[in-house]
Scaffold this active site. Sequence first.
Site, short mmCIF file in Angstrom:
data_model
loop_
_atom_site.label_atom_id
_atom_site.label_comp_id
_atom_site.label_asym_id
_atom_site.label_seq_id
_atom_site.Cartn_x
_atom_site.Cartn_y
_atom_site.Cartn_z
N ARG A 151 1.15 -1.07 0.07
CA ARG A 151 0.23 -0.04 -0.28
C ARG A 151 1.15 1.18 -0.04
O ARG A 151 1.42 1.56 1.34
CB ARG A 151 -0.97 -0.32 1.03
CG ARG A 151 -1.06 1.27 1.45
CD ARG A 151 -2.58 1.45 2.55
NE ARG A 151 -2.22 1.08 4.10
CZ ARG A 151 -1.49 1.35 4.56
NH1 ARG A 151 -1.45 2.49 4.75
NH2 ARG A 151 -1.41 0.95 5.58
N HIS B 142 -3.75 4.40 4.37
CA HIS B 142 -4.71 3.10 4.76
C HIS B 142 -5.98 3.85 4.00
O HIS B 142 -7.20 3.33 2.75
CB HIS B 142 -5.46 2.70 6.12
CG HIS B 142 -6.32 2.36 6.38
ND1 HIS B 142 -5.89 0.81 5.42
CD2 HIS B 142 -7.52 2.15 6.94
CE1 HIS B 142 -7.26 0.03 5.82
NE2 HIS B 142 -8.26 0.70 6.63
N TYR C 78 3.67 5.33 11.27
CA TYR C 78 4.13 3.85 12.10
C TYR C 78 5.21 3.15 10.77
O TYR C 78 5.41 2.14 10.83
CB TYR C 78 2.85 2.93 11.59
CG TYR C 78 2.07 3.22 11.13
CD1 TYR C 78 1.99 2.38 9.50
CD2 TYR C 78 0.72 4.20 10.67
CE1 TYR C 78 0.99 1.90 8.62
CE2 TYR C 78 -0.06 3.93 9.78
CZ TYR C 78 0.15 3.66 8.55
OH TYR C 78 -0.38 3.37 7.69
#
Length: 394
Positions: free
Chosen positions: A287, A291, A300
């Site tokens: 990805r 998200h 993160y």
Amino acid sequence: MTVESTAARKTTRRSSGTKRTASASTSTTKKATAATASEPELVQLLTPEGERVQHPDYDIDLSAEELRGLYRDMVLTRRFDAEATALQRQGELGLWASLLGQEAAQIGSGRALRDDDYVFPTYREHGVAWCRGVDPTNLLGMFRGVNNGGWDPNTNNFHLYTIVLGSQTLHATGYAMGIAKDGADSAVLAYFGDGASSQGDVNESFVFSAVYNAPVVFFCQNNQWAISEPIEKQTRVPLYQRAAGFGFPGVRVDGNDVLACLAVTRSALERARRGEGPTLVEAFTYRMAAHTTSDDPTRYRRDAEREAWEAKDPILRLKTYLENEGHADAAFFEELEAESEALGKHVREVVRAMPVPDHMAMFDHTYADGHALVDEERAQFAAYQESFEGGEAE
């Protein structure tokens, strides 16, 4: 707007020339050899350098026109996705889940389907929707808050987007069981992500599909991150290996290789139509974006990780192959760039022209015969709307 990632475009590419086998390179260190030996098998037909390779179990022979078609699908899907992201940032959409980096997984698997097959997506399968003929602008109504899904699922055999993680795999399994009882030879394709693979619904669907030999293919797009949780916190084994525990085959495919995704999914669907039961396909991809637009991936994950995957860009590797093999010329790419810009403009115009829905309509069909609590909530909401200047909130 460019259709390639900047970092990937700077990567030096090797000329494709002739086909070679996937295990051609032998000049590696002992450490690298040991690492490679411990890695799961990955079906790949087109390397990140745009070099065509063969696989003993999965191969595919496509014409130059078909290859250009796959490239066009990925480019236009990426352009649509970029426009939707921009619209959300400008306040035109409430939320958007980008597919950036996953174009090959979706276009490859989507083009493996027959018209009579049925698809159960999550909320990120914009490329599959494109392959099924769903108007891209219809995908945006829900994210703008003007409808509950902008298309008839039976028109394109493409179910509405599913927000609840993993539930669509049970829907797909039930539908596939029905197909088998009806004696039809069509198949079902169910999409989910690596995070959803931890849901009970997904595992229950594996049990039922295996026991009832349902003609369903489970297509897991392993994009490495379930929002902020890495794949290491989702499983101790490669996801495709889970299938063996339920009694059906699993295969891991290079999710950034549109040719491999097409070949593997087509094979799995044909197996399902022959009455041989389910298959789990793990598309190993990444990805590239957040998200959703409410997420901040910089909190993160590291930039170096993203940059490493940019070098595996699915669109650039197919473009390199097309150019090296003489399957596409400059005029083709220029025309496609113009088409992508026209698509972006069209999407923007349609979204901005979407009518504002009646705010009170959401209470109309909650219960067939009405309900006292709903009536109370309707009255409270009406009073709230009237409290604004002009009688209604913007």
